[in-house]
Design a protein around this motif. Sequence first.
Motif, PDB file in Angstrom:
ATOM      1  N   SER A  17       0.843  -1.202   0.000  1.00 18.78           N
ATOM      2  CA  SER A  17       0.000   0.000   0.000  1.00 18.78           C
ATOM      3  C   SER A  17       0.874   1.246   0.000  1.00 18.78           C
ATOM      4  O   SER A  17       2.085   1.177   0.214  1.00 18.78           O
ATOM      5  N   HIS A  18       0.248   2.400  -0.218  1.00 16.74           N
ATOM      6  CA  HIS A  18       0.978   3.667  -0.124  1.00 16.74           C
ATOM      7  C   HIS A  18       1.428   3.928   1.303  1.00 16.74           C
ATOM      8  O   HIS A  18       2.487   4.515   1.528  1.00 16.74           O
ATOM      9  N   ALA A  19       0.611   3.506   2.273  1.00 17.71           N
ATOM     10  CA  ALA A  19       0.948   3.725   3.681  1.00 17.71           C
ATOM     11  C   ALA A  19       0.060   2.857   4.558  1.00 17.71           C
ATOM     12  O   ALA A  19      -0.970   2.346   4.109  1.00 17.71           O
ATOM     13  N   THR A  20       0.478   2.734   5.806  1.00 17.51           N
ATOM     14  CA  THR A  20      -0.361   2.109   6.822  1.00 17.51           C
ATOM     15  C   THR A  20      -0.330   2.984   8.072  1.00 17.51           C
ATOM     16  O   THR A  20       0.681   3.619   8.376  1.00 17.51           O
ATOM     17  N   GLU A  21      -1.471   3.012   8.748  1.00 13.24           N
ATOM     18  CA  GLU A  21      -1.597   3.780   9.978  1.00 13.24           C
ATOM     19  C   GLU A  21      -1.881   2.834  11.128  1.00 13.24           C
ATOM     20  O   GLU A  21      -2.709   1.925  11.010  1.00 13.24           O
ATOM     21  N   ILE A  22      -1.182   3.049  12.233  1.00 16.25           N
ATOM     22  CA  ILE A  22      -1.440   2.275  13.430  1.00 16.25           C
ATOM     23  C   ILE A  22      -1.115   3.143  14.646  1.00 16.25           C
ATOM     24  O   ILE A  22      -0.084   3.821  14.668  1.00 16.25           O
ATOM     25  N   ASN A  23      -2.025   3.171  15.586  1.00 20.61           N
ATOM     26  CA  ASN A  23      -1.835   3.920  16.837  1.00 20.61           C
ATOM     27  C   ASN A  23      -1.411   5.374  16.618  1.00 20.61           C
ATOM     28  O   ASN A  23      -0.543   5.886  17.316  1.00 20.61           O
ATOM     29  N   GLY A  24      -2.017   6.016  15.641  1.00 24.80           N
ATOM     30  CA  GLY A  24      -1.744   7.433  15.404  1.00 24.80           C
ATOM     31  C   GLY A  24      -0.468   7.733  14.643  1.00 24.80           C
ATOM     32  O   GLY A  24      -0.108   8.886  14.457  1.00 24.80           O
ATOM     33  N   LEU A  25       0.215   6.693  14.182  1.00 19.74           N
ATOM     34  CA  LEU A  25       1.420   6.883  13.376  1.00 19.74           C
ATOM     35  C   LEU A  25       1.184   6.361  11.961  1.00 19.74           C
ATOM     36  O   LEU A  25       0.547   5.326  11.764  1.00 19.74           O
ATOM     37  N   LEU A  26       1.734   7.079  11.015  1.00 23.08           N
ATOM     38  CA  LEU A  26       1.618   6.727   9.606  1.00 23.08           C
ATOM     39  C   LEU A  26       2.991   6.322   9.092  1.00 23.08           C
ATOM     40  O   LEU A  26       3.966   7.049   9.285  1.00 23.08           O
ATOM     41  N   PHE A  27       3.050   5.173   8.433  1.00 20.46           N
ATOM     42  CA  PHE A  27       4.279   4.679   7.832  1.00 20.46           C
ATOM     43  C   PHE A  27       4.065   4.628   6.326  1.00 20.46           C
ATOM     44  O   PHE A  27       3.237   3.842   5.854  1.00 20.46           O
ATOM     45  N   ASP A 112      15.580   1.964 -11.662  1.00 16.13           N
ATOM     46  CA  ASP A 112      16.881   2.643 -11.761  1.00 16.13           C
ATOM     47  C   ASP A 112      16.804   4.151 -11.519  1.00 16.13           C
ATOM     48  O   ASP A 112      17.572   4.925 -12.090  1.00 16.13           O
ATOM     49  N   VAL A 113      15.873   4.569 -10.650  1.00 10.36           N
ATOM     50  CA  VAL A 113      15.782   5.987 -10.299  1.00 10.36           C
ATOM     51  C   VAL A 113      16.935   6.355  -9.373  1.00 10.36           C
ATOM     52  O   VAL A 113      17.682   5.492  -8.901  1.00 10.36           O
ATOM     53  N   LYS A 114      17.065   7.651  -9.089  1.00  7.14           N
ATOM     54  CA  LYS A 114      18.185   8.141  -8.285  1.00  7.14           C
ATOM     55  C   LYS A 114      17.860   8.346  -6.816  1.00  7.14           C
ATOM     56  O   LYS A 114      18.772   8.473  -6.006  1.00  7.14           O
ATOM     57  N   VAL A 115      16.568   8.375  -6.476  1.00  7.76           N
ATOM     58  CA  VAL A 115      16.195   8.662  -5.089  1.00  7.76           C
ATOM     59  C   VAL A 115      14.865   8.004  -4.736  1.00  7.76           C
ATOM     60  O   VAL A 115      13.967   7.900  -5.586  1.00  7.76           O
ATOM     61  N   GLU A 116      14.761   7.554  -3.501  1.00  6.88           N
ATOM     62  CA  GLU A 116      13.519   7.025  -2.934  1.00  6.88           C
ATOM     63  C   GLU A 116      13.450   7.517  -1.494  1.00  6.88           C
ATOM     64  O   GLU A 116      14.472   7.544  -0.802  1.00  6.88           O
ATOM     65  N   ILE A 117      12.266   7.913  -1.063  1.00  2.49           N
ATOM     66  CA  ILE A 117      12.096   8.415   0.306  1.00  2.49           C
ATOM     67  C   ILE A 117      10.872   7.767   0.935  1.00  2.49           C
ATOM     68  O   ILE A 117       9.834   7.610   0.278  1.00  2.49           O
ATOM     69  N   GLU A 118      11.003   7.400   2.220  1.00  2.00           N
ATOM     70  CA  GLU A 118       9.872   6.935   3.017  1.00  2.00           C
ATOM     71  C   GLU A 118       9.785   7.785   4.273  1.00  2.00           C
ATOM     72  O   GLU A 118      10.790   8.348   4.713  1.00  2.00           O
ATOM     73  N   LEU A 119       8.580   7.900   4.813  1.00  2.03           N
ATOM     74  CA  LEU A 119       8.343   8.764   5.967  1.00  2.03           C
ATOM     75  C   LEU A 119       7.574   8.047   7.066  1.00  2.03           C
ATOM     76  O   LEU A 119       6.797   7.129   6.798  1.00  2.03           O
ATOM     77  N   ILE A 120       7.763   8.550   8.273  1.00  2.00           N
ATOM     78  CA  ILE A 120       6.908   8.210   9.413  1.00  2.00           C
ATOM     79  C   ILE A 120       6.340   9.532   9.892  1.00  2.00           C
ATOM     80  O   ILE A 120       7.084  10.517  10.089  1.00  2.00           O
ATOM     81  N   ALA A 121       5.015   9.592  10.082  1.00  4.01           N
ATOM     82  CA  ALA A 121       4.364  10.845  10.479  1.00  4.01           C
ATOM     83  C   ALA A 121       3.269  10.576  11.498  1.00  4.01           C
ATOM     84  O   ALA A 121       2.753   9.454  11.594  1.00  4.01           O
ATOM     85  N   LYS A 122       2.930  11.623  12.233  1.00  7.09           N
ATOM     86  CA  LYS A 122       1.767  11.563  13.128  1.00  7.09           C
ATOM     87  C   LYS A 122       0.525  11.809  12.285  1.00  7.09           C
ATOM     88  O   LYS A 122       0.549  12.587  11.342  1.00  7.09           O
ATOM     89  N   VAL A 123      -0.562  11.156  12.651  1.00 10.27           N
ATOM     90  CA  VAL A 123      -1.848  11.417  12.012  1.00 10.27           C
ATOM     91  C   VAL A 123      -2.577  12.400  12.904  1.00 10.27           C
ATOM     92  O   VAL A 123      -2.592  12.262  14.127  1.00 10.27           O
ATOM     93  N   LYS A 124      -3.200  13.402  12.296  1.00  8.31           N
ATOM     94  CA  LYS A 124      -3.884  14.447  13.070  1.00  8.31           C
ATOM     95  C   LYS A 124      -5.146  13.935  13.690  1.00  8.31           C
ATOM     96  O   LYS A 124      -5.794  13.055  13.240  1.00  8.31           O
TER      97      LYS A 124
END
Length: 124
Positions: A17-27, A112-124
């Motif tokens: 998936s694009h992301a998963t949310e658990i306990n107020g955190l988004l991965f 073969d891209v040059k960059v990939e980024i993943e985030l962890i965020a709080k859900v409002k």
Amino acid sequence: MKVINTNNAPEALGPYSHATEINGLLFTSGQIPLNTDGQIVSDDVQEQTRQVLENLKVVLDAAGSDIESVVKATIFIKDMNEFQKINEIYGEYFDAHQPARSCVEVARLPKDVKVEIELIAKVK
């Protein structure tokens, strides 16, 4: 756990998936510089970085979060010599708000891209 997917971000390249949310955190899953048609936006590392961050903003928004709620970023780059160029664009998105971050050079990224980024965020 809540699964997040949005039609406003590039379709996942595999069974995730694009992301998963658990306990107020988004991965978020790692985003690469694809547009919504699944095409790489450019060969330029700064344009790629900008597209990755725009994709992540869309995923954050779909989950009820935003860039100011990011607590951790992980950047995967193909060439550490391009770190400063990537950092310039990253700094436009994370200026006053600077979450914890890791940056790792890897041998190869999807498509073969040059960059990939993943985030962890709080859900409002």
